[in-house]
Design an enzyme around this catalytic site. Structure first.
Site: not given
Ligand code: FPP
Length: 255
Positions: A18, A35, A129
Site C-alpha cells: 500500500d 504504481h 520460491l
Molecule cells: C496500493 O496502493 C497498491 C495497488 C492497488 C496496486 C499494487 C500494484 C503494484 C505494487 C504494482 C505492480 C505489481 C505487480 C505484481 C507487477 P494505493 O494506490 O492504494 O496507494 P494509496 O493508499 O497511497 O492511494
C-alpha cells in the site's frame, strides 16, 4: 518448496503493498507513476525472499474492489501488469520462482489472462520460491467460492454435509497447498487486512509500517523479520504448553 528455513524465517510471507498513490501524490506526479515505482519494489521483495530462503510470497496486487478506481488508474495498472508479465517472467523462471495468480482471472482482458496462464505453465516445476499474485482477489470471495465447491460436492454425493470440517474448507481455499502465511506485512500506515486472505491469516503474525510501498528496501523487510523472530506464536495454546514441546495445533502441523 525448498528445504525448510529456520523457524525465525517465515515459510510464507503475505504482503499488502500500500501507498503507491500517496508516494506519487507527494511528488506531484500521477498515481500511475507510483504504481510503476511499486513494481520496482516488488522486485526488491522477491530478491529479499530468495536471499533469505523464504519459500512462499503472496502479494496483494489488485483487490476485487480496485476495479472501482478511476478508469485511467485501472488502465495504467493493467498496462503495468501486462508489461511486468512480459518483462519479468523469464527472469523469475531462471531464478527458480514458481508464479501463480489467485483471484477472478475472468475479469482481466484476454492478453493478460493469456500471459498469466503462460507464466504459470512455464514456471510450474520451480520450487525455490512460490510467488502468488492476488489479482482481482478478495478473502470473502475466496470463502464463498470454497462454500460453493463444497455444496457442489454434497449435491453430487461426493461429500456428506456432516463431514465438512475445517480441513475440508481449507482444501478448497486458494493456496491450499501452501502453509498458511507466518508473517503479514502491510506498508502505507493503515492497520487493516482489507479483505486479503481472510481464512489463511487466522494465526498469522501481523506487521505494519508507515513506509510507503515504493520506498521498500531490504532493511525494512529485515526489520519485519527481526520483529517476527521475537514473537511467541501460541496458536491458541498457553505459553507453558508451547515451551514444553512441538505445537500440535492444526496451523503448526499444516503442510
Ligand atoms: C496500493 O496502493 C497498491 C495497488 C492497488 C496496486 C499494487 C500494484 C503494484 C505494487 C504494482 C505492480 C505489481 C505487480 C505484481 C507487477 P494505493 O494506490 O492504494 O496507494 P494509496 O493508499 O497511497 O492511494
Amino acid at each position: 518448496m525448498a528445504a525448510a528455513p529456520p523457524a525465525s524465517i517465515p515459510r510464507h510471507l503475505a504482503v499488502i503493498m500500500d501507498g503507491n498513490g500517496r508516494w506519487a501524490e507527494r511528488r506531484k506526479r500521477p498515481r500511475a507513476i507510483g504504481h510503476r515505482a511499486g513494481a520496482r519494489a516488488v522486485n526488491v521483495c522477491i530478491d529479499f525472499c530468495l536471499d533469505k530462503g523464504i519459500g512462499a510470497l503472496t502479494l496483494f496486487a489488485f483487490s476485487s474492489e480496485n476495479w472501482g478506481r478511476p478508469e485511467e488508474e485501472v488502465g495504467a495498472l493493467m498496462k503495468l501488469f501486462l508489461n511486468a508479465l512480459e518483462r519479468e517472467v523469464d527472469e523469475l523462471h531462471r531464478r527458480g520462482v514458481r508464479v501463480r495468480f489467485i483471484g477472478n482471472r475472468e475479469r482481466f482482458a484476454a492478453p493478460i489472462r493469456e500471459r498469466m496462464d503462460n507464466a504459470e505453465a512455464l514456471t510450474a516445476g520451480n520450487t525455490r520460491l512460490h510467488l502468488s499474485i492476488a489479482a482481482s482477489s478478495g478473502g470473502r470471495q475466496d470463502i464463498a467460492r470454497a462454500a460453493r465447491a463444497l455444496a457442489a460436492d454434497v449435491a453430487a454425493g461426493r461429500l456428506r454435509a456432516d463431514d465438512i470440517d475445517e480441513a475440508a474448507v481449507a482444501a478448497k481455499m486458494a493456496l491450499a497447498d501452501l502453509p498458511a502465511p507466518d508473517l503479514f506485512i502491510r506498508t502505507g500506515g493503515d492497520h487493516r487486512i482489507s479483505n486479503f486472505l481472510l481464512w489463511q491469516l487466522a494465526y498469522t503474525e501481523l506487521w505494519f509500517t508507515e513506509t510507503l510501498w515504493p520506498d521498500l528496501d531490504a532493511a525494512l523487510l529485515q526489520e519485519a523479520l527481526d520483529d517476527f523472530a521475537g514473537r511467541e506464536r501460541r496458536f491458541g495454546l498457553t505459553g507453558a504448553q508451547i515451551a514444553k514441546g512441538p505445537q500440535q495445533s492444526t496451523e503448526s502441523t499444516a503442510a
